[in-house]
Design an enzyme around this catalytic site. Structure first.
Site, PDB file in Angstrom:
ATOM      1  CG  ASP A  64      -4.572  43.864  -4.453  1.00 18.48           C
ATOM      2  OD1 ASP A  64      -3.521  44.193  -5.305  1.00 18.48           O
ATOM      3  OD2 ASP A  64      -5.285  42.998  -4.698  1.00 18.48           O
ATOM      4  CG  HIS A  65      -0.324  42.597  -5.795  1.00 21.20           C
ATOM      5  ND1 HIS A  65      -2.098  42.502  -5.905  1.00 21.20           N
ATOM      6  CD2 HIS A  65      -0.194  41.163  -6.239  1.00 21.20           C
ATOM      7  CE1 HIS A  65      -2.234  41.251  -6.338  1.00 21.20           C
ATOM      8  NE2 HIS A  65      -1.153  40.550  -6.290  1.00 21.20           N
ATOM      9  CG  ASP A 119      -4.070  38.357  -8.999  1.00 24.73           C
ATOM     10  OD1 ASP A 119      -3.203  39.088  -8.762  1.00 24.73           O
ATOM     11  OD2 ASP A 119      -4.478  37.316  -8.691  1.00 24.73           O
ATOM     12  NE  ARG A 379      -0.068  30.786  -7.611  1.00 21.74           N
ATOM     13  CZ  ARG A 379      -0.561  31.732  -8.277  1.00 21.74           C
ATOM     14  NH1 ARG A 379      -0.116  33.002  -8.278  1.00 21.74           N
ATOM     15  NH2 ARG A 379      -1.511  31.521  -9.349  1.00 21.74           N
ATOM     16  CB  SER A 533       1.781  34.799 -10.773  1.00 18.93           C
ATOM     17  OG  SER A 533       2.098  36.003 -11.463  1.00 18.93           O
ATOM     18  NE  ARG A 535       4.418  37.266 -11.180  1.00 25.53           N
ATOM     19  CZ  ARG A 535       4.990  36.730 -10.067  1.00 25.53           C
ATOM     20  NH1 ARG A 535       6.109  36.229  -9.806  1.00 25.53           N
ATOM     21  NH2 ARG A 535       4.203  36.401  -8.855  1.00 25.53           N
TER      22      ARG A 535
HETATM   23  C1  MIC Z   1       0.423  36.202  -7.340  1.00 29.15           C
HETATM   24  O1  MIC Z   1      -0.079  35.502  -6.488  1.00 29.15           O
HETATM   25  O2  MIC Z   1       1.494  35.494  -7.688  1.00 29.15           O
HETATM   26  C2  MIC Z   1       0.181  37.446  -7.827  1.00 29.15           C
HETATM   27  C3  MIC Z   1       0.967  38.553  -7.496  1.00 29.15           C
HETATM   28  O3  MIC Z   1      -0.931  37.869  -7.310  1.00 29.15           O
HETATM   29  C4  MIC Z   1      -0.017  37.341  -9.369  1.00 29.15           C
HETATM   30  C5  MIC Z   1      -0.098  38.687 -10.151  1.00 29.15           C
HETATM   31  C6  MIC Z   1       1.119  39.400 -10.269  1.00 29.15           C
HETATM   32  O4  MIC Z   1       2.379  38.825 -10.426  1.00 29.15           O
HETATM   33  O5  MIC Z   1       1.077  40.515 -10.301  1.00 29.15           O
HETATM   34  C7  MIC Z   1      -0.950  36.525 -10.013  1.00 29.15           C
HETATM   35  O6  MIC Z   1      -1.267  35.475  -9.200  1.00 29.15           O
HETATM   36  O7  MIC Z   1      -1.538  36.609 -11.143  1.00 29.15           O
HETATM   37 FE1  SF4 Z   2      -2.468  38.756  -3.781  1.00 25.51          FE
HETATM   38 FE2  SF4 Z   2      -1.955  36.750  -5.441  1.00 25.51          FE
HETATM   39 FE3  SF4 Z   2      -1.470  36.431  -2.792  1.00 25.51          FE
HETATM   40 FE4  SF4 Z   2      -3.856  36.591  -3.817  1.00 25.51          FE
HETATM   41  S1  SF4 Z   2      -2.294  34.932  -4.233  1.00 25.51           S
HETATM   42  S2  SF4 Z   2      -3.098  37.368  -1.783  1.00 25.51           S
HETATM   43  S3  SF4 Z   2      -3.716  37.997  -5.275  1.00 25.51           S
HETATM   44  S4  SF4 Z   2      -0.303  37.785  -4.003  1.00 25.51           S
END
Ligand code: MIC
Ligand code: SF4
Length: 640
Positions: A64-65, A119, A379, A533, A535
Site C-alpha cells: 500500500d505504501h 506501522d 501527520r 513513524s 520505520r
Molecule cells: C508513516 O505513516 O510514516 C508510515 C510510512 O506509514 C510509517 C511506516 C514506514 O515508514 O514505512 C509508520 O507510520 O510507521
Molecule cells: Fe499509509 Fe502511514 Fe499515511 Fe497511514 S499514515 S496512510 S499507513 S503512510
C-alpha cells in the site's frame, strides 16, 4: 478491584511479567501485519531466523505504501513480498486492495485479540476492541516466528466521552482535541482506553479514526470497547461470528482519567508543522488553499467519502484548488462506484488516486512551492508532503471538502445542514485481491530483485565507546527527519547502502559523509526523539553508518525499541542542562559499558573535547541489556 479492558486483553495474553506500569511484560501475539515499506525488511529478518512458517493465528502482508512505480524497485519488492507471503504462510493483500489499516479493520480485525504491526498506525484496529500495537519490522518478524512481544507495561488512561457530537463536528475533531490536550509526547508510556456513554454514538470507522491518530500522541495504543456498534459493523462485513462483547469491569481502575464532552467540540485543524498545533478552524485564516487531500488510514472510509461526495455533489472544486482523493480500500472504492458517489466526486473535479497511502507519505501529489495543503491525514511534519516549504493542515473530511469548494480553509458549518450517511447494512465483500498462503510452500521460490541487498547486522557492543557528536538536534525530531520517506527514498527500503545517503537529508545533508569519515559516532537529541513513524530504518541505517549511541532528553517508544533492536544505545541525560553543554564535533567517551549496563548503573560520559564529565541513564530491562550486548535483536534471537 476489577480490570479495565486493556488489562483484560493483556492478562489473556500474558506470557511473563506483572501488569504494573513501568514493569516489563511479554504478551502473546495473535495477528501481525506488515506493509511494503517495512515488510521487505521484516521478511528478510524472518528469513534470517530460519523459521519455515509463521506461527501466528494470522499474518497479513500488505502492499500500500510503495505503489508509485517510477522504477523497477517497488515492483520488485512487491514480487518478493508476494513470494515470501506464499512461502512463509501469510495472506497477501495486493497493490490496489487498500491501505493496510483500513483493510485490516474491514476484513481481519477481531475484538479481544492482539495485533502487532510494522506501522505506527496499527492501533487503527483498536476501533474494533483489538489491542493493536505498532512496532519496528524486526519485532514483527519475531512475533511471526511465535516469539512473544515484550514491552514496558504502560499506564492506562481512561478517556471518557460524554454527550454526542454536534452537527459538522467529527471523529477527527475528537482526536485533534485529544492531541491539543496531550501533545505529541503526552501519550508516551500510556494506552488510551475510551469509555463513557458517548462511545455508543460513534461508529466503528469513527472510532478507528480516533485510535489511528492516537499514535500521534506517542501512546502505545488506543482502544474502544466492543459493543453492539462493533457487532453491527462486523455483521455488515459478513463477519459477525468473530464478535465478542468486551469492556471494562464496572469497578475498573485507571492510572489517569480525561473527560471530553463531545457536544462542545467544533471543527478543528492541526496547523503546520505538528499534529498537536490544534486550533478551531474558524480562528485560523483567512487562509487561501492550493491543495486538498482526502485519504490516508485516518479518514478514507466509506462513511468519510460518502459525506465528501454529498458535500461536493453538483458543485465544482474552486479554481485555485487541486483536490485529490484516495479511497482507503477497494471495498470503499467499489461501493462508491456502484452507488454513483464516485461519479459525483469525479464530476466535482476530484483527482481520484488508487487505494493506497499516496500523498500521505509523499508518494506523489507534492503541493506547489510554499503551497498550503489541507489534508485528512495524520501527520503534517515539515517536508513530509514532498515540498520542503509547503504548509500542511490536518482536518476532517467535511472541513476538507468545504475547503475544496471555497478555496480557503472553511468551517463546514458555513454549508448549512450536514449530510446524514448511515453505516450500510452490508458492505461489498470481495476478498479476491487477498491471496492465501501457498498449500505447498516447498514449491514456492522467493523472487529477489536487484534492489534487495543483504541485511546488515550489528556488531556486539564494545566495552567502551569513543565517538564524535555527529549531530545535535532539538525536541520532537521525527523519524521522517532521521530517515525521510517520499517517492525518491522509499523505493530503497530494502537497499540499506543506498538509503544511507539520505540519513538526516533535510536536517544536515552532510551527515552521511561525516559519519563515514568519522567511522561512526554519537547523535544528541532533545525531548521525544524519534517520534512518528515506526520505520526501523531510522535505527538500522544509522547503525550501518556506525552510530553507536543516541543521547537524548527523552525518546519516543517505537524508535527507542528500534534503536535497541539494532544495537544502538539509547541514553538519557540525568541533568537536562548537560544537553546545553554539548556541541557537534565534541568527542565523547563512555567506559566500562558492559558492567554499568548489567548492574543497571548510571553511566559516566567524558567529554574529551571540553574535559568535563556528566551522567546518563540507559534504563534497560535485563532482556534489553542482553539484546544490546549481543548487537541487536536478530543476533539475540538467532542465538536463542
Ligand atoms: C508513516 O505513516 O510514516 C508510515 C510510512 O506509514 C510509517 C511506516 C514506514 O515508514 O514505512 C509508520 O507510520 O510507521
Ligand atoms: Fe499509509 Fe502511514 Fe499515511 Fe497511514 S499514515 S496512510 S499507513 S503512510
Amino acid at each position: 478491584m476489577g480490570y479495565n479492558l486493556t488489562q483484560k486483553i493483556l492478562l489473556n495474553h500474558l506470557v511473563s511479567g506483572t501488569m504494573q506500569p513501568g514493569r516489563e511484560i511479554a504478551i502473546r501475539i495473535d495477528q501481525t501485519l506488515t506493509q511494503d515499506a517495512t515488510g521487505t525488511m521484516a521478511y528478510l529478518q524472518f528469513e534470517a531466523m530460519g523459521i519455515p512458517r509463521v506461527k501466528t493465528e494470522l499474518s497479513v502482508s500488505y502492499v500500500d505504501h510503495n505503489t508509485l512505480q517510477t522504477g523497477f524497485e517497488n515492483a520488485d519488492d512487491h514480487r518478493f513480498l508476494q513470494s515470501t507471503a506464499a512461502k512463509y504462510g501469510a495472506y497477501f493483500s495486493r497493490a490496489g486492495n487498500g491501505i493496510c489499516h483500513q483493510v485490516h479493520l474491514e476484513r481481519f480485525g477481531v475484538p479481544g485479540k492482539t495485533l502487532l504491526g510494522s506501522d505506527s498506525h496499527t492501533p487503527t484496529a483498536g476501533g474494533l476492541g483489538m489491542l493493536a500495537i505498532g512496532v519496528g519490522g524486526l519485532d514483527v518478524a519475531v512475533a511471526m516466528g511465535g516469539g512473544p512481544f515484550h514491552m514496558i507495561m504502560p499506564g492506562v488512561v481512561n478517556i471518557r466521552l460524554h454527550g454526542r457530537l454536534a452537527p459538522w463536528a467529527t471523529a477527527k475533531d475528537v482526536i485533534l482535541e485529544v492531541l491539543r490536550r496531550l501533545t505529541v509526547k503526552g501519550g508516551v508510556g500510556k494506552i488510551l482506553e475510551y469509555g463513557g456513554e458517548g462511545v455508543k454514538s460513534l461508529t466503528v470507522p469513527e472510532r478507528a479514526t480516533i485510535t489511528n491518530m492516537g499514535a500521534e500522541t506517542g501512546a502505545t495504543t488506543s482502544i474502544f470497547p466492543s459493543d453492539e456498534v462493533t457487532r453491527a459493523f462486523l455483521r455488515a462485513q459478513g463477519r459477525e461470528e468473530v464478535w465478542v462483547e468486551l469492556g471494562p469491569d464496572p469497578d475498573a481502575a485507571y492510572d489517569e482519567v480525561l473527560d471530553i464532552d463531545l457536544s462542545t467540540l467544533e471543527p478543528l485543524v492541526a496547523c503546520p508543522h505538528s499534529p498537536d498545533n490544534v486550533k478551531p478552524v474558524r480562528e485560523v485564516g483567512p487562509l487561501a488553499v492550493d491543495q486538498v487531500v482526502i485519504g490516508s488510514c485516518t479518514n478514507s472510509s466509506y462513511l468519510d467519502l460518502m459525506k465528501v461526495a454529498a458535500i461536493l455533489k453538483g458543485k465544482v472544486v474552486h479554481p485555485r484548488v487541486s483536490l485529490v482523493i484516495a479511497p482507503g480500500s477497494r471495498q470503499v472504492l467499489t461501493m462508491l462506484a456502484q452507488n454513483g458517489a464516485l461519479a459525483d466526486l469525479v464530476a466535482a473535479g476530484a483527482r481520484i488516486l488508487e487505494c493506497a497511502c499516496g500523498p500521505c507519505i509523499g508518494m506523489g501529489q507534492a503541493p506547489p512551492s510554499g503551497g498550503v495543503s489541507v489534508r485528512t491525514i495524520n501527520r503534517n511534519f515539515k517536508g513530509r508532503s514532498g515540498t520542503a516549504d509547503a504548509r500542511v493542515y490536518l482536518a476532517s473530511p467535511e472541513t476538507a471538502a468545504a475547503t475544496a469548494l471555497t478555496g480557503r480553509l472553511t468551517d463546514p458549518r458555513e454549508l448549512g445542514d450536514p449530510p446524514v450517511i448511515a453505516l450500510p447494512e452490508r458492505f461489498h465483500v470481495d476478498d479476491r485481491m487477498i491471496i492465501p498462503p501457498a498449500d505447498n510452500p516447498d514449491n514456492v521460490e522467493i523472487v529477489r530483485g536487484p534492489n534487495i541487498k543483504p541485511l546488515p547486522v550489528a556488531e556486539p557492543l564494545p566495552r567502551s565507546i569513543e565517538g564524535r557528536v555527529l549531530l545535535k538536534v532539538g525536541d520532537n525530531i521525527t523519524t521522517d527527519h532521521i530517515m525521510p520517506a517520499g517517492a525518491r527514498v522509499l523505493p530503497l527500503r530494502s537497499n540499506i547502502p543506498a538509503m544511507a545517503e539520505y540519513v538526516f537529508a533535510a536536517v544536515d545533508p552532510s551527515f552521511p559523509r561525516r559519519a563515514r569519515e568519522a567511522g561512526g559516532g554519537i547523535i544528541v537529541g532533545g525531548e521525544n526523539y524519534g517520534q512518528g513513524s515506526s520505520r526501523e530504518h531510522a535505527a538500522l541505517v544509522p547503525m550501518y553508518l556506525g552510530v553507536k549511541a543516541v543521547l537524548a532528553k527523552s525518546f519516543a517508544r517505537i524508535h527507542r525499541d528500534n534503536l535497541i533492536n539494532f544495537g544502538i544505545l539509547p541514553l538519557t541525560f540525568i541533568e537536562p542542562a548537560d544537553y546545553d553543554r554539548l556541541e557537534q564535533d565534541d568527542v565523547l567517551q563512555i567506559d566500562q559499558l558492559h558492567r554499568a549496563l548489567q548492574e543497571g548503573a548510571e553511566l559516566e560520559v567524558k567529554n574529551v573535547t571540553r574535559n568535563i564529565t556528566f551522567k546518563v541513564r540507559a534504563q534497560l530491562t535485563p532482556r534489553q541489556v542482553e539484546i544490546i550486548l549481543a548487537g541487536g535483536l536478530l543476533n539475540h534471537t538467532r542465538r536463542g
